[in-house]
Design an enzyme around this catalytic site. Structure first.
Site, PDB file in Angstrom:
ATOM      1  N   ASN A 211      44.614  38.254  45.924  1.00  0.00           N
ATOM      2  CA  ASN A 211      42.855  38.807  46.449  1.00  0.00           C
ATOM      3  C   ASN A 211      42.223  38.209  47.388  1.00  0.00           C
ATOM      4  O   ASN A 211      42.455  36.822  48.353  1.00  0.00           O
ATOM      5  CB  ASN A 211      42.730  36.773  45.315  1.00  0.00           C
ATOM      6  CG  ASN A 211      41.698  36.910  44.697  1.00  0.00           C
ATOM      7  OD1 ASN A 211      40.325  37.550  45.633  1.00  0.00           O
ATOM      8  ND2 ASN A 211      41.126  35.580  44.514  1.00  0.00           N
TER       9      ASN A 211
ATOM     10  N   ARG B 167      42.860  41.682  42.915  1.00  0.00           N
ATOM     11  CA  ARG B 167      41.163  41.350  42.585  1.00  0.00           C
ATOM     12  C   ARG B 167      40.672  42.556  43.133  1.00  0.00           C
ATOM     13  O   ARG B 167      40.684  42.231  44.395  1.00  0.00           O
ATOM     14  CB  ARG B 167      41.295  40.241  43.335  1.00  0.00           C
ATOM     15  CG  ARG B 167      39.416  39.677  42.154  1.00  0.00           C
ATOM     16  CD  ARG B 167      39.302  38.528  43.852  1.00  0.00           C
ATOM     17  NE  ARG B 167      38.098  38.831  43.652  1.00  0.00           N
ATOM     18  CZ  ARG B 167      36.575  38.340  44.471  1.00  0.00           C
ATOM     19  NH1 ARG B 167      37.097  37.517  45.608  1.00  0.00           N
ATOM     20  NH2 ARG B 167      35.225  38.377  44.340  1.00  0.00           N
TER      21      ARG B 167
ATOM     22  N   HIS C  60      31.866  38.089  40.745  1.00  0.00           N
ATOM     23  CA  HIS C  60      32.615  37.079  39.708  1.00  0.00           C
ATOM     24  C   HIS C  60      33.839  36.912  38.609  1.00  0.00           C
ATOM     25  O   HIS C  60      33.896  36.131  38.347  1.00  0.00           O
ATOM     26  CB  HIS C  60      32.382  35.815  40.373  1.00  0.00           C
ATOM     27  CG  HIS C  60      31.619  35.395  41.644  1.00  0.00           C
ATOM     28  ND1 HIS C  60      30.473  35.580  42.215  1.00  0.00           N
ATOM     29  CD2 HIS C  60      32.467  35.665  43.040  1.00  0.00           C
ATOM     30  CE1 HIS C  60      30.190  35.036  42.885  1.00  0.00           C
ATOM     31  NE2 HIS C  60      31.380  35.175  43.400  1.00  0.00           N
TER      32      HIS C  60
ATOM     33  N   ARG D 105      24.477  35.056  52.725  1.00  0.00           N
ATOM     34  CA  ARG D 105      23.404  35.993  51.661  1.00  0.00           C
ATOM     35  C   ARG D 105      22.615  35.859  51.488  1.00  0.00           C
ATOM     36  O   ARG D 105      22.407  34.624  51.171  1.00  0.00           O
ATOM     37  CB  ARG D 105      24.960  36.143  50.935  1.00  0.00           C
ATOM     38  CG  ARG D 105      26.046  37.490  51.289  1.00  0.00           C
ATOM     39  CD  ARG D 105      27.057  38.268  49.855  1.00  0.00           C
ATOM     40  NE  ARG D 105      28.521  37.472  49.942  1.00  0.00           N
ATOM     41  CZ  ARG D 105      28.967  37.226  48.948  1.00  0.00           C
ATOM     42  NH1 ARG D 105      28.334  37.950  48.270  1.00  0.00           N
ATOM     43  NH2 ARG D 105      29.636  36.643  49.213  1.00  0.00           N
TER      44      ARG D 105
ATOM     45  N   GLU E 252      41.569  33.114  40.170  1.00  0.00           N
ATOM     46  CA  GLU E 252      41.446  34.376  39.744  1.00  0.00           C
ATOM     47  C   GLU E 252      42.790  34.430  40.130  1.00  0.00           C
ATOM     48  O   GLU E 252      43.325  36.256  38.949  1.00  0.00           O
ATOM     49  CB  GLU E 252      40.644  34.601  41.002  1.00  0.00           C
ATOM     50  CG  GLU E 252      39.056  34.052  40.751  1.00  0.00           C
ATOM     51  CD  GLU E 252      38.310  34.807  42.420  1.00  0.00           C
ATOM     52  OE1 GLU E 252      37.165  35.271  41.985  1.00  0.00           O
ATOM     53  OE2 GLU E 252      38.822  34.628  43.216  1.00  0.00           O
TER      54      GLU E 252
END
Length: 395
Positions: A9, A91, A179, A239, A377
């Site tokens: 990931n 991922r 996500h 961001r 995840e």
């Protein structure tokens, strides 16, 4: 040893990896996280069922994703796990309109994923670099991609459209959402807790370095704050979140900034870092005495509260609010403040439960159930792969 699945990931400044036994329950053999790649990288690993992380000393000032991959491969090899790995799951942030389920990463697929780099310039190149590194390190293992965008493909069509010429939408210029692997994991946890209803009308707040919200009904995505790119929606660590497109045009046309300068600013120099001028790290901002740091935290909370209202409108109400990811799981102050911003929806957070770190943090009289569920995840990717026929996994 039973066959194993390696999950990789790659984030914008980190690499998480996990090795799971390829059998029911997916027992973890190893979990690791290499973080802060840009400066003073840190590495933690957990072996087997041990919940206490081992800190691995790294004598380096910085690392790139390739260096992080080499550290992970060495650690896996030193623990004699390499021969057991028959499949590698990645991922991958962007799957475009084509990739909606786990996909074998052959040359033609990788070429298509390369074409999506402009849609996720911070993440997609790192994902592809890791794929290449894994192919070299584990040449006999089958590589699969699982995509952040795929969870959102079931949304109503109107939730994907922009007010742009139809031809652009037909060329793929639409809202994708991200996500998704995290949201899929939370949806599965809610189904374990509530059954097929999955908590009813749910808003999941994935709050970390990258942050977004997802409105779910029955465990399926209805709306989400990220759109065409990972820039949209909430104010994040570095961001910008949602801005008026006219502002970007102004920077290009009136300020004379180059496209490269604008990209660098919006992805890496904005968000809480840009507003505060101090840091993009939430805990550092909370602890800072600078007025600009307080304002950055205030803005984060304000925008999260405002977008929760938008998500609730898409659901026509709210039954469950879930916090996850780094900030959502670890900052009771931010959970409390966002809960206060959503009080008009019936959210009431119990202060003791919240600061104690319980899973259920809503007050007994709250009209909305409020939960803290750590996302996973890596396990979510492994679960997706285990649904494939065993022959595809090299079993």
């Amino acid at each position: 040893m039973a066959n194993a699945i390696l999950i990789l990931n790659a984030g914008s400044s980190s690499l998480k990896f996990a090795v799971f036994q390829q059998k029911k329950g997916l027992p973890a053999l190893l979990r690791g996280n290499i973080s802060s790649l840009g400066k003073n990288p840190q590495m933690k690993v957990m072996v087997g069922d041990n919940t206490q992380a081992e800190h691995v000393r790294l004598d380096m000032e910085s690392s790139d994703i390739k260096g992080a991959m080499e550290l992970a491969v060495d650690d896996i090899s030193n623990r004699s796990l390499t021969p057991a790995i028959k499949a590698v799951g990645h991922r991958i942030v962007h799957g475009g309109s084509e990739f909606t389920r786990p996909t074998v990463l052959d040359a033609s697929v990788i070429e298509k994923l390369l074409s999506l780099v402009p849609l996720a310039p911070m993440h997609q190149p790192r994902n592809l670099e890791i794929i290449d590194g894994a192919a070299k390190a584990f040449p006999k293992a089958v590589q699969f991609g699982c995509f952040d965008t795929s969870f959102h493909f079931g949304r109503p069509r109107l939730a994907t459209l922009y007010g742009l010429p139809r031809a652009l939408e037909q060329e793929g210029l639409k809202a994708y959402g991200f996500h998704g692997i995290s949201y899929a994991y939370i949806a599965s946890r809610l189904k374990s807790r509530h059954g097929a209803n999955a908590g009813g009308r749910v808003i999941v707040a994935h709050l970390g370095s990258g942050s977004s919200l997802c409105a779910m009904e029955g465990g399926k995505s209805v709306a989400t704050t990220m759109g065409f790119s990972t820039l949209d929606g909430l104010v994040m660590s570095t961001r910008c979140g949602s801005v008026d497109p006219g502002l970007v045009l102004h920077l290009l046309q009136q300020r004379g900034m180059s496209i490269e300068q604008v990209v660098q600013m919006l992805y890496n120099e904005s968000g809480m870092l840009g507003v505060s001028g101090v840091s993009g790290d939430m805990q550092a901002l909370i602890e800072s005495d600078e007025p600009s740091a307080k304002e950055a935290v205030d803005l984060f909370v304000y925008r999260a509260g405002r977008e929760i209202g938008s998500m609730a409108a898409a659901l026509s109400g709210l039954d469950t609010l879930v916090f996850c990811a780094g900030i959502g799981e670890n900052s009771p102050l931010i959970r409390q403040r966002i809960g206060e911003a959503a009080r008009w929806l019936g959210v009431e957070i119990d202060a003791q439960r919240n600061w104690r770190g319980d899973e259920l943090i809503s007050a007994s009289h709250s009209a909305v159930q409020v939960l803290v569920i750590p996302t996973d995840e890596e396990r979510a990717v492994a679960v997706q792969l285990m649904k494939l026929p065993s022959d595809k996994l090299g079993a």
